[in-house]
Write an enzyme that holds these catalytic residues in place. Structure first.
Site, PDB file in Angstrom:
ATOM      1  N   SER A   1      33.531  51.946  12.983  1.00  0.00           N
ATOM      2  CA  SER A   1      33.314  52.748  14.106  1.00  0.00           C
ATOM      3  C   SER A   1      32.898  54.219  13.527  1.00  0.00           C
ATOM      4  CB  SER A   1      34.671  53.059  14.848  1.00  0.00           C
ATOM      5  OG  SER A   1      34.908  51.834  15.531  1.00  0.00           O
TER       6      SER A   1
ATOM      7  N   ASN B   1      30.857  54.555  10.368  1.00  0.00           N
ATOM      8  CA  ASN B   1      29.793  54.441   9.397  1.00  0.00           C
ATOM      9  C   ASN B   1      28.473  54.339   9.956  1.00  0.00           C
ATOM     10  OD1 ASN B   1      29.746  51.908  10.027  1.00  0.00           O
ATOM     11  ND2 ASN B   1      30.888  51.007   8.011  1.00  0.00           N
TER      12      ASN B   1
ATOM     13  N   HIS C   1      33.186  53.943   0.308  1.00  0.00           N
ATOM     14  CA  HIS C   1      33.169  52.547  -0.295  1.00  0.00           C
ATOM     15  C   HIS C   1      34.580  52.352  -0.835  1.00  0.00           C
ATOM     16  CE1 HIS C   1      28.783  51.608   0.656  1.00  0.00           C
ATOM     17  NE2 HIS C   1      29.712  52.001   1.634  1.00  0.00           N
TER      18      HIS C   1
ATOM     19  N   ASN D   1      26.312  47.330  -0.134  1.00  0.00           N
ATOM     20  CA  ASN D   1      27.249  48.033   1.145  1.00  0.00           C
ATOM     21  C   ASN D   1      28.265  46.933   1.531  1.00  0.00           C
ATOM     22  OD1 ASN D   1      24.745  49.465   1.016  1.00  0.00           O
ATOM     23  ND2 ASN D   1      25.610  50.693   2.504  1.00  0.00           N
TER      24      ASN D   1
END
Length: 513
Positions: free
Chosen positions: A95, A97, A448, A492
């Protein structure tokens, strides 16, 4: 949260964290109407919140009321001013990135299996991608900014890499193209974990309880079995949520180890030093802290650029410098904005109009650690990423190579025609040592963090969870989030976390059998 102090509420499963994996697991488990689950989420709902649901507004969320905003400890070889955003809202970092969506590469999964995560090899994991409910599509044509298109074309010409249309269609080693995103192009609305997995069912399933703005601060153990979790609501009321079957920790690579440590589960010497009773000496908790650090090179453009975009970083580039590398070993995001937050600290001025390329380290070799500095649950843990400390200097050299390659792309038409001058580090910075010093000093994170409760073989003393995601030496307690990553995927990681959630739900008996 309608509870009274110290009341007890029982469920089959208690899920700590309504984020990327937690949303998947809660949805899948409660497909069975005879199974009850409670989700403990520290933030509010994302429903009916355009500031959250509109993808292009993602930068507004960084450092705001919906961000836990964790600082970094002093970094002798890197930027000590990095703030690690962790989302305080339903859906977690999905919610918060850019929703850049890559299926982990086969080499990423196989690396996990080689590290002791039996059953997590590529052929076993690939089917979970097809189970995902998120709407994952390439950036729409109308969102493809003209300068981003020219960046892709120049990367192909300058480097000889292929143009990739659909990064998730097949494995790749290198290439330039527009990303796949988990979004709805016609509205620019997120297809986050909460939107895809919880919104359709959260108001219709009586067996699903979502406790918003509720903080889990200690696990309840009965001997070696996790019995539940102690929580505190925003109004200060407290309750014990008990799990008849299991407690699943999905609070992310920062807050999952934090909760374990506060509960007396972790390195015994560290806990004793803080006055926390050692319930279970588990040395790997908080170790193996991973990240994808990246640096930035910025150009001023000849004037304003078109403003159509999905989220201002819609295209990217992957390069494999080492032919022996299993996958890409250098990555770039292309930002249609001059990303100068960290360079400005060193005196660089932000141009009125500009773009950025961000050399990123897909397979970082530096390893850090997370640890507590206080037994007080309100005190944030310390995050020491130990950026650029690997013995071979691989990580720093990757950024130096990245700046050189970015310059090659920038002086190649058609991108070159847009650019007036290099703002930072500036064309006069050319030597390896100068480039390294610059790249490390302005490095930032793409948010990350991973690896702090890493998965490994059941007999691996440094692994926190086994390949079934069970916390080693305890019963009724599993972890399913990025903290279980043994190594960092080259891409990612959000889709990888969603797939961990799908696999965890299946291990627990939920979802499609």
């Amino acid at each position: 949260m309608n509870t009274h102090p110290h009341t007890t509420h029982a469920y089959d499963y208690v899920i700590v964290g309504g984020g990327t994996a937690g949303s998947v697991i809660a949805s899948r488990l409660t497909e069975d109407p005879d199974v009850s689950a409670a989700v403990v989420e520290g933030g509010p709902s994302d429903a009916d919140r355009p500031d959250v649901l509109t993808l292009r507004r993602w930068t507004e969320l960084l450092g705001g009321e919906l961000d836990y905003d964790y600082p970094t400890t002093e970094q002798p070889r890197g930027n000590s001013h990095i703030r690690h955003s962790r989302a305080r809202v339903l859906g977690g970092c999905s919610s918060h990135n850019t929703l850049i969506s890559f299926r982990p590469l086969p080499s990423d999964w196989d690396e996990w299996a080689d590290a002791g995560a039996d059953g997590w090899h590529a052929s076993a994991m690939d089917p979970y991608f097809d189970k995902l409910l998120n709407h994952i599509v390439p950036v729409a044509d109308e969102d493809r900014n003209a300068i981003a298109r020219d960046f892709v074309a120049s990367a192909r010409t300058a480097l000889g890499v292929p143009v990739i249309e659909g990064f998730n269609e097949k494995p790749f080693h290198e290439g330039a193209g527009f990303f796949d995103l988990a979004y709805h192009p016609e509205t620019n609305k997120r297809s986050s974990a909460s939107v895809a997995y919880l919104h359709p069912v959260m108001d219709t399933r009586d067996n699903l309880t979502i406790l918003l703005e509720t903080w889990a601060y200690r696990l309840e153990l009965d001997g070696s079995r996790a019995r539940g979790v102690h929580v505190r609501g925003a109004d200060g009321t407290e309750a014990l949520l008990t799990a008849r079957r299991e407690v699943i920790l999905c609070a992310g690579a920062v807050d999952t180890p934090r909760l374990l440590l506060l509960s007396g589960i972790g390195p015994g010497e560290q806990l004793s030093g803080l006055g926390i009773p050692v319930v279970h000496d588990l040395p790997g908790v908080g170790e193996n802290l991973l990240d994808h650090p990246e640096s930035v090179i910025v150009w001023e453009t000849e004037g304003p650029i078109p403003d159509n975009s999905a989220m201002d970083s819609d295209a990217g580039l992957f390069v494999r410098r080492d032919p022996d590398s299993a996958g890409p070993d250098l990555m770039f995001h292309f930002y249609q904005v001059p990303f100068t937050d960290n360079p400005e600290r060193h005196g660089y001025a932000r141009p009125a109009h500009g773009v950025s390329m961000t050399p990123n380290i897909p397979k970082p070799r530096s390893r850090g650690r997370l640890y507590l500095t206080s037994a007080d649950p309100a005190v944030k843990p310390a995050l020491d990423f130990r950026y650029f400390t690997d013995e071979e200097d691989h990580d720093a050299r990757t950024l130096v190579d990245g700046i050189r390659i970015a310059r090659e792309v920038a002086r190649t038409e058609p991108l070159a025609g847009w650019l007036r001058r290099e703002v930072c580090p500036g064309p006069e910075i050319t030597g390896d040592e100068e480039l390294s010093a610059y790249a490390r000093s302005v490095a930032h994170t793409v948010y990350h963090p991973a690896g702090t409760c890493r998965m490994g073989a059941a007999d691996d003393p440094d692994a926190v969870v086994d390949p079934e995601l069970r916390v080693r030496g305890l019963d009724g307690l599993r972890i399913a989030d990025a903290s279980v990553f043994p190594t960092m995927p080259a891409v990612n990681p959000m889709i990888g976390v969603l797939m961990v959630g799908e696999k965890a739900a299946e291990l627990l008996g939920g979802g499609a059998r």
